[in-house]
Design an enzyme around this catalytic site. Structure first.
Site, PDB file in Angstrom:
ATOM      1  N   SER A  50       0.865  -1.268   0.075  1.00 49.32           N
ATOM      2  CA  SER A  50      -0.079  -0.282   0.081  1.00 49.32           C
ATOM      3  C   SER A  50       0.778   1.260  -0.083  1.00 49.32           C
ATOM      4  O   SER A  50       2.039   1.285   0.304  1.00 49.32           O
ATOM      5  CB  SER A  50      -0.733  -0.021   1.289  1.00 49.32           C
ATOM      6  OG  SER A  50      -0.126  -0.022   2.529  1.00 49.32           O
ATOM      7  N   ASP A  82      -1.236  -1.896  -4.114  1.00 50.34           N
ATOM      8  CA  ASP A  82      -2.599  -1.528  -3.640  1.00 50.34           C
ATOM      9  C   ASP A  82      -2.957  -0.356  -3.487  1.00 50.34           C
ATOM     10  O   ASP A  82      -2.091   0.467  -2.934  1.00 50.34           O
ATOM     11  CB  ASP A  82      -2.842  -2.356  -2.177  1.00 50.34           C
ATOM     12  CG  ASP A  82      -4.213  -2.452  -1.556  1.00 50.34           C
ATOM     13  OD1 ASP A  82      -4.996  -2.427  -2.586  1.00 50.34           O
ATOM     14  OD2 ASP A  82      -4.186  -2.588  -0.352  1.00 50.34           O
ATOM     15  N   HIS A  83      -3.969   0.154  -4.022  1.00 46.24           N
ATOM     16  CA  HIS A  83      -4.454   1.692  -4.129  1.00 46.24           C
ATOM     17  C   HIS A  83      -3.662   2.733  -4.508  1.00 46.24           C
ATOM     18  O   HIS A  83      -3.222   3.435  -3.609  1.00 46.24           O
ATOM     19  CB  HIS A  83      -4.816   1.854  -2.721  1.00 46.24           C
ATOM     20  CG  HIS A  83      -6.261   1.176  -2.208  1.00 46.24           C
ATOM     21  ND1 HIS A  83      -7.570   1.371  -2.693  1.00 46.24           N
ATOM     22  CD2 HIS A  83      -6.607   0.092  -1.203  1.00 46.24           C
ATOM     23  CE1 HIS A  83      -8.503   0.729  -2.176  1.00 46.24           C
ATOM     24  NE2 HIS A  83      -7.918  -0.230  -1.409  1.00 46.24           N
ATOM     25  N   HIS A 209     -12.011  -5.925  -1.975  1.00 49.78           N
ATOM     26  CA  HIS A 209     -11.179  -5.012  -1.064  1.00 49.78           C
ATOM     27  C   HIS A 209     -12.031  -5.287   0.229  1.00 49.78           C
ATOM     28  O   HIS A 209     -13.114  -5.527   0.346  1.00 49.78           O
ATOM     29  CB  HIS A 209     -11.013  -3.711  -1.408  1.00 49.78           C
ATOM     30  CG  HIS A 209      -9.971  -3.459  -2.529  1.00 49.78           C
ATOM     31  ND1 HIS A 209      -8.884  -2.771  -2.379  1.00 49.78           N
ATOM     32  CD2 HIS A 209     -10.135  -4.238  -3.763  1.00 49.78           C
ATOM     33  CE1 HIS A 209      -8.165  -2.944  -3.543  1.00 49.78           C
ATOM     34  NE2 HIS A 209      -8.839  -3.442  -4.322  1.00 49.78           N
ATOM     35  N   ALA A 211     -11.788  -7.120   2.755  1.00 51.45           N
ATOM     36  CA  ALA A 211     -12.294  -8.484   2.852  1.00 51.45           C
ATOM     37  C   ALA A 211     -11.700  -9.232   4.446  1.00 51.45           C
ATOM     38  O   ALA A 211     -11.858 -10.474   4.419  1.00 51.45           O
ATOM     39  CB  ALA A 211     -12.235  -9.160   1.818  1.00 51.45           C
ATOM     40  N   SER A 212     -11.279  -8.565   5.095  1.00 54.17           N
ATOM     41  CA  SER A 212     -10.765  -9.105   6.362  1.00 54.17           C
ATOM     42  C   SER A 212     -11.838  -9.707   7.319  1.00 54.17           C
ATOM     43  O   SER A 212     -13.028  -9.024   7.175  1.00 54.17           O
ATOM     44  CB  SER A 212      -9.865  -8.242   7.285  1.00 54.17           C
ATOM     45  OG  SER A 212      -8.577  -8.253   6.637  1.00 54.17           O
ATOM     46  N   ASN A 252      -8.665  -9.346  -0.807  1.00 56.80           N
ATOM     47  CA  ASN A 252      -7.647  -8.558  -0.077  1.00 56.80           C
ATOM     48  C   ASN A 252      -7.663  -8.709   1.201  1.00 56.80           C
ATOM     49  O   ASN A 252      -8.849  -8.612   1.741  1.00 56.80           O
ATOM     50  CB  ASN A 252      -7.653  -7.212  -0.350  1.00 56.80           C
ATOM     51  CG  ASN A 252      -7.321  -6.516  -1.608  1.00 56.80           C
ATOM     52  OD1 ASN A 252      -6.913  -7.710  -2.708  1.00 56.80           O
ATOM     53  ND2 ASN A 252      -7.188  -5.536  -1.932  1.00 56.80           N
TER      54      ASN A 252
END
Length: 307
Positions: A50, A82-83, A209, A211-212, A252
């Site tokens: 990130s 990421d991003h 995204h 998705a924890s 993710n």
């Protein structure tokens, strides 16, 4: 083994109905834990960096750590941005050896998102690099990505966006969110919307995204040993497994890694307050990351033995 791109990973994942884990990395212990888990499960991997990780560790440090990890494995590994917040960050990472980048223009007006995404795609494809884009917006906060409300992805717009930009995969918003506090009531994802997008973009890899799952064992452990992670609630793992059967090829995971490390370190400090050698508490933290990632690979993503 050298870094690879996601194309073949996603083609097989789509066909067989599983997802590849995209795990955020910030330091050596996280990388080692993830690599050990994937090695034991014989699973393909996406290691993603990130903007916050690039600032914290430095892009060169992270790339070299991943290169070191690849010397001891034959696993297929993607290095992903990421991003990416603008064209220049994406260009930096492409030039720096990343095999996949995400440009996130989801906060921009639609036509502007298309224009910059297309610019990134043209630069990346000329160098053999995969491009993920985002349409719709996830609520929550993670590193420098922040939004107060979710904006769910419009299926018709998704088709138009993919066609006009040429992006290789698309992150969509169907109810997941960034950070540890994802739901206040019942957790649910908009599977009707996901199914419609999948049917309108057949064979096309989608991305989730935020998705924890925010495992309660780590929330409880952190709070027991002095933390204040009250009310944290993630995406139930059965919903994520179901999403992988609807064309979601990349899921993710970042917050769960942070929780596993922090809760384990808090426990160690409380139980062994005399320890001051970082190796004493970072080793169990690394083991916690490994065990958590191994569980995700085997029981949530379904990508064990898929290399």
């Amino acid at each position: 083994m050298p870094l690879t791109g996601p194309k073949q990973m996603f083609e097989r994942a789509y066909k067989e109905g599983y997802a590849i884990g995209a795990f955020n990395v910030n330091n050596m212990e996280i990388i080692q834990g993830i690599m050990q888990a994937a090695g034991e499960e014989q699973a393909p991997l996406i290691l993603q960096v990130s903007a916050g990780a690039r600032k914290y560790a430095g892009q060169n440090y992270i790339v070299k750590l991943i290169e070191a990890a690849l010397m001891d494995t034959d696993l297929p590994v993607v290095l992903h941005l990421d991003h990416g917040q603008d064209f220049n960050i994406c260009k930096d990472c492409i030039d720096g050896g990343f095999t996949s980048v995400m440009y996130d223009g989801s906060h921009l007006p639609y036509e502007e998102n298309i224009a910059v995404t297309k610019q990134v795609v043209e630069y990346a494809h000329a160098r053999g690099v995969w491009v993920e884009a985002e349409l719709g917006q996830l609520a929550g906060v993670e590193d420098e990505v922040s939004a107060e409300h979710s904006v769910y992805t419009d299926p018709d717009q998704a088709v138009d966006f993919v066609k006009r930009t040429g992006c290789d995969s698309l992150a969509i918003a169907i109810g997941t969110s960034h950070g540890a506090y994802k739901f206040t009531g019942e957790a649910k994802l908009d599977f009707a919307r996901l199914e419609k997008i999948t049917n309108m973009l057949p064979g096309y890899p989608l991305v989730l995204h935020g998705a924890s799952s925010v495992p309660q064992e780590f929330v409880d452990m952190a709070n027991t040993y002095g933390g204040k992670v009250g009310g944290a609630k993630g995406v139930p793992e059965d919903l994520l497994r179901k999403a992988a059967t609807y064309g979601v090829c990349k899921i993710n995971i970042d917050t769960d890694i942070r929780l596993a490390m922090t809760a384990t370190i808090r426990k160690h400090f409380m139980e062994k307050p005399a320890d001051f050698d970082p190796r004493a508490y970072l080793k169990p933290a690394r083991d916690a990351v490994k065990n958590m990632v191994q569980h995700k690979i085997r029981n949530v993503l379904g990508c064990s033995n898929k290399i």
